[in-house]
Design a protein around this motif. Structure first.
Motif, mmCIF file in Angstrom:
data_model
loop_
_atom_site.group_PDB
_atom_site.id
_atom_site.type_symbol
_atom_site.label_atom_id
_atom_site.label_comp_id
_atom_site.label_asym_id
_atom_site.label_seq_id
_atom_site.Cartn_x
_atom_site.Cartn_y
_atom_site.Cartn_z
ATOM 1 N N SER A 178 5.675 10.464 0.364
ATOM 2 C CA SER A 178 4.831 9.421 -0.210
ATOM 3 C C SER A 178 5.190 9.263 -1.681
ATOM 4 O O SER A 178 5.795 10.148 -2.289
ATOM 5 C CB SER A 178 3.337 9.755 -0.068
ATOM 6 N N THR A 232 14.230 -0.721 -1.899
ATOM 7 C CA THR A 232 15.046 0.132 -2.766
ATOM 8 C C THR A 232 16.334 -0.555 -3.208
ATOM 9 O O THR A 232 16.865 -0.242 -4.274
ATOM 10 C CB THR A 232 15.378 1.452 -2.061
ATOM 11 N N THR A 256 14.181 7.588 -2.106
ATOM 12 C CA THR A 256 13.599 7.068 -0.860
ATOM 13 C C THR A 256 14.535 6.142 -0.099
ATOM 14 O O THR A 256 14.120 5.525 0.880
ATOM 15 C CB THR A 256 12.291 6.311 -1.159
ATOM 16 N N LEU A 307 9.625 4.335 4.159
ATOM 17 C CA LEU A 307 8.258 4.259 3.667
ATOM 18 C C LEU A 307 7.780 2.808 3.635
ATOM 19 O O LEU A 307 8.567 1.882 3.449
ATOM 20 C CB LEU A 307 8.162 4.859 2.261
ATOM 21 N N GLN A 308 6.477 2.631 3.788
ATOM 22 C CA GLN A 308 5.856 1.309 3.749
ATOM 23 C C GLN A 308 5.295 1.078 2.356
ATOM 24 O O GLN A 308 4.529 1.897 1.844
ATOM 25 C CB GLN A 308 4.725 1.228 4.782
ATOM 26 N N GLY A 309 5.661 -0.040 1.734
ATOM 27 C CA GLY A 309 5.185 -0.336 0.390
ATOM 28 C C GLY A 309 3.891 -1.122 0.380
ATOM 29 O O GLY A 309 3.566 -1.829 1.339
ATOM 30 N N TRP A 311 3.539 3.911 -1.750
ATOM 31 C CA TRP A 311 4.535 3.951 -0.670
ATOM 32 C C TRP A 311 4.172 5.125 0.226
ATOM 33 O O TRP A 311 4.123 6.269 -0.217
ATOM 34 C CB TRP A 311 5.940 4.143 -1.238
ATOM 35 N N ALA A 325 8.705 -1.917 -0.717
ATOM 36 C CA ALA A 325 9.501 -0.682 -0.767
ATOM 37 C C ALA A 325 10.987 -1.016 -0.666
ATOM 38 O O ALA A 325 11.748 -0.406 0.076
ATOM 39 C CB ALA A 325 9.087 0.291 0.340
#
Length: 229
Positions: free
Chosen positions: A5, A174, A203, A208-210, A228, A172
């Motif tokens: 997270s 990146t 990440t 991960l979910q933003g 996240w 999220a």
């Protein structure tokens, strides 16, 4: 173990009520958003706070001290040691101390404001290696040139830059964070560029979910809060 997270928060000293004094209520929503994002980190095994500093890779344990004395509140301090933390990490520690993540083992690490994107990504990748379930708290402001009342005068690209960052934090994304231009970020005085790119490196291979929960520029400086998970 990958990063499990992350939270992204700004680091204006005005988040501390003793610093803001009579204007403290103006940032109540931002302060609450920061604490809600950090609360979601509490299930990890350890917490790493990333923020800008004079050099890259300086590490501090939870005892490292920080003070808001330079901002008019000498009575507000973090840690038990000498005040060695830069503002970004002092603010991060202060927020964590108000949150549900206060009991986690903690490491704080600096990244130079002018660090190259490639080096930021490598630092992030290093943080993601290990056997513990790691949560990241990433400290950084957006552009300080969002209005004529900003610390530096309005720049025509400031709002576009911050809007791009806000969308990337919400998704999220990146790839977009990794591609932020360090020269433009310097021109816009966006202190979060290097820490956000450390987040991107940490990440990049973690799904991960933003969720962007706050984006304002109350004093002509862009402030973002994101979770996240």
């Amino acid at each position: 173990m990958p990063i499990v997270s992350a939270a992204v928060c700004p680091h204006p000293p005005l988040l501390v009520p003793e610093v803001a004094s009579g204007a403290a209520a103006e940032l109540d929503d931002l302060r609450a958003a920061c604490l809600a994002a950090i609360d979601q980190l509490a299930d990890a095994d350890t917490l790493v706070i990333v923020g800008s500093g004079p050099t890259t890779g300086t590490r501090y344990d939870a005892s490292a001290g920080g003070t808001f004395g330079p901002y008019g509140a000498p009575g507000v301090q973090v840690g038990s040691g000498d005040p060695v933390l830069p503002l970004s990490l002092t603010m991060g520690a202060w927020l964590v101390n108000q949150s549900k993540a206060v009991g986690l083992p903690r490491l704080s690490i600096t990244v130079a404001a002018d660090e190259t994107p490639a080096a930021c990504l490598v630092l992030g990748q290093e943080l993601a290696h290990g056997n513990e379930r790691v949560a990241l708290l990433v400290m950084g402001d957006g552009s300080a040139r969002r209005s004529e009342h900003s610390p530096v005068h309005l720049h025509p690209r400031a709002e576009i830059f911050d809007t791009t960052v806000a969308a990337a934090l919400d998704l999220a994304d990146t790839t977009t964070l990794s591609a932020l231009d360090p020269d433009l970020a310097t021109t816009l005085q966006a202190a979060g560029r290097a820490p956000w790119q450390v987040l991107a490196g940490a990440t990049a291979t973690t799904p991960l979910q933003g969720n962007l929960t706050h984006h304002t520029a109350p004093y002509g400086v862009g402030y973002f809060v994101a979770s996240w998970t």
